[in-house]
Design a protein around this motif. Sequence first.
Motif, mmCIF file in Angstrom:
data_model
loop_
_atom_site.group_PDB
_atom_site.id
_atom_site.type_symbol
_atom_site.label_atom_id
_atom_site.label_comp_id
_atom_site.label_asym_id
_atom_site.label_seq_id
_atom_site.Cartn_x
_atom_site.Cartn_y
_atom_site.Cartn_z
ATOM 1 N N PHE A 54 52.465 47.960 124.168
ATOM 2 C CA PHE A 54 52.363 48.781 125.378
ATOM 3 C C PHE A 54 51.962 47.883 126.537
ATOM 4 O O PHE A 54 51.467 46.785 126.342
ATOM 5 N N SER A 55 52.165 48.372 127.741
ATOM 6 C CA SER A 55 51.835 47.552 128.905
ATOM 7 C C SER A 55 50.510 48.013 129.500
ATOM 8 O O SER A 55 50.136 49.170 129.404
ATOM 9 N N VAL A 56 49.815 47.070 130.118
ATOM 10 C CA VAL A 56 48.509 47.335 130.711
ATOM 11 C C VAL A 56 48.491 46.726 132.102
ATOM 12 O O VAL A 56 48.927 45.592 132.284
ATOM 13 N N ALA A 73 39.217 28.460 124.167
ATOM 14 C CA ALA A 73 39.478 28.661 122.736
ATOM 15 C C ALA A 73 38.500 29.656 122.109
ATOM 16 O O ALA A 73 38.235 29.608 120.920
ATOM 17 N N THR A 74 37.966 30.565 122.945
ATOM 18 C CA THR A 74 37.148 31.643 122.396
ATOM 19 C C THR A 74 38.049 32.592 121.615
ATOM 20 O O THR A 74 37.680 33.059 120.541
ATOM 21 N N VAL A 75 39.200 32.856 122.181
ATOM 22 C CA VAL A 75 40.249 33.624 121.505
ATOM 23 C C VAL A 75 41.554 32.875 121.687
ATOM 24 O O VAL A 75 41.657 31.971 122.509
ATOM 25 N N GLN A 76 42.571 33.255 120.929
ATOM 26 C CA GLN A 76 43.818 32.497 120.960
ATOM 27 C C GLN A 76 44.872 33.093 121.882
ATOM 28 O O GLN A 76 45.770 32.398 122.308
ATOM 29 N N SER A 77 44.768 34.402 122.178
ATOM 30 C CA SER A 77 45.789 35.023 123.014
ATOM 31 C C SER A 77 45.195 36.212 123.758
ATOM 32 O O SER A 77 44.100 36.672 123.443
ATOM 33 N N ARG A 78 45.930 36.688 124.755
ATOM 34 C CA ARG A 78 45.487 37.879 125.490
ATOM 35 C C ARG A 78 45.408 39.086 124.566
ATOM 36 O O ARG A 78 44.502 39.911 124.679
ATOM 37 N N THR A 79 46.347 39.180 123.658
ATOM 38 C CA THR A 79 46.344 40.292 122.709
ATOM 39 C C THR A 79 45.063 40.293 121.883
ATOM 40 O O THR A 79 44.417 41.330 121.727
ATOM 41 N N GLU A 80 44.683 39.143 121.384
ATOM 42 C CA GLU A 80 43.462 39.045 120.588
ATOM 43 C C GLU A 80 42.235 39.391 121.431
ATOM 44 O O GLU A 80 41.320 40.078 120.973
ATOM 45 N N LEU A 81 42.233 38.941 122.678
ATOM 46 C CA LEU A 81 41.125 39.252 123.577
ATOM 47 C C LEU A 81 41.031 40.760 123.822
ATOM 48 O O LEU A 81 39.941 41.342 123.747
ATOM 49 N N ILE A 82 42.152 41.393 124.099
ATOM 50 C CA ILE A 82 42.161 42.846 124.336
ATOM 51 C C ILE A 82 41.746 43.598 123.079
ATOM 52 O O ILE A 82 40.970 44.555 123.138
ATOM 53 N N GLU A 83 42.227 43.165 121.914
ATOM 54 C CA GLU A 83 41.842 43.821 120.661
ATOM 55 C C GLU A 83 40.332 43.702 120.416
ATOM 56 O O GLU A 83 39.679 44.677 120.052
ATOM 57 N N ASP A 84 39.780 42.489 120.635
ATOM 58 C CA ASP A 84 38.340 42.293 120.442
ATOM 59 C C ASP A 84 37.535 43.160 121.409
ATOM 60 O O ASP A 84 36.546 43.787 121.031
ATOM 61 N N ALA A 85 37.972 43.187 122.676
ATOM 62 C CA ALA A 85 37.268 43.981 123.682
ATOM 63 C C ALA A 85 37.341 45.470 123.341
ATOM 64 O O ALA A 85 36.349 46.202 123.455
#
Length: 181
Positions: A54-56, A73-85
């Motif tokens: 989906f788009s954000v 290198a806290t996270v590897q991608s924007r997707t991973e960052l959004i999922e963690d958040a």
Amino acid sequence: MRGLRSATQQSAFTQNGWLPCRKRPCVRRIMGGSEEITNKRRNEMSGNADKTKFSVRVDTELLELADQYIADATVQSRTELIEDALRFYLGFLTSKKAEDYLLQSLSSVIMGTVQDSENRLARMDFKLAVELSKLCHVISYTHDVDEDDLHKLHLKCLDEVKRINGAIDFESAYKYQKRET
């Protein structure tokens, strides 16, 4: 040489509906619905089998800050960052609901305990008042005290109880009566 096939191999591919991919050295089927199956297999292999795309829309500053975390290198991608958040925020909301439930439960338990203690203290106060009333009647019956002295005694006792904050001491009363203080 790699990528070159013999004429028989090439004809077998075209007869079965298989053609080589242009972008990758993989094979894609040209028949109905096959591209969907190929994409599904790719997603399963990359770990995206149960993810939804989906788009954000976000502020540019927020996106730049996210990219800094990715660069660190806290996270590897924007997707991973959004999922963690999202996981963190949903956990926060869940804990808030649990906190509200625990506060309500704790509040009701404490209220019950306070109410029981209050009832016990009230029963004890009632029993003490009955005993004190009996004592007062016995003393007034056995001693001849006029009203003026009784009023003075009342004022003195009221002042004393205020001064000592209700902690009555028999020894102090005895010394006062014997004029030792």
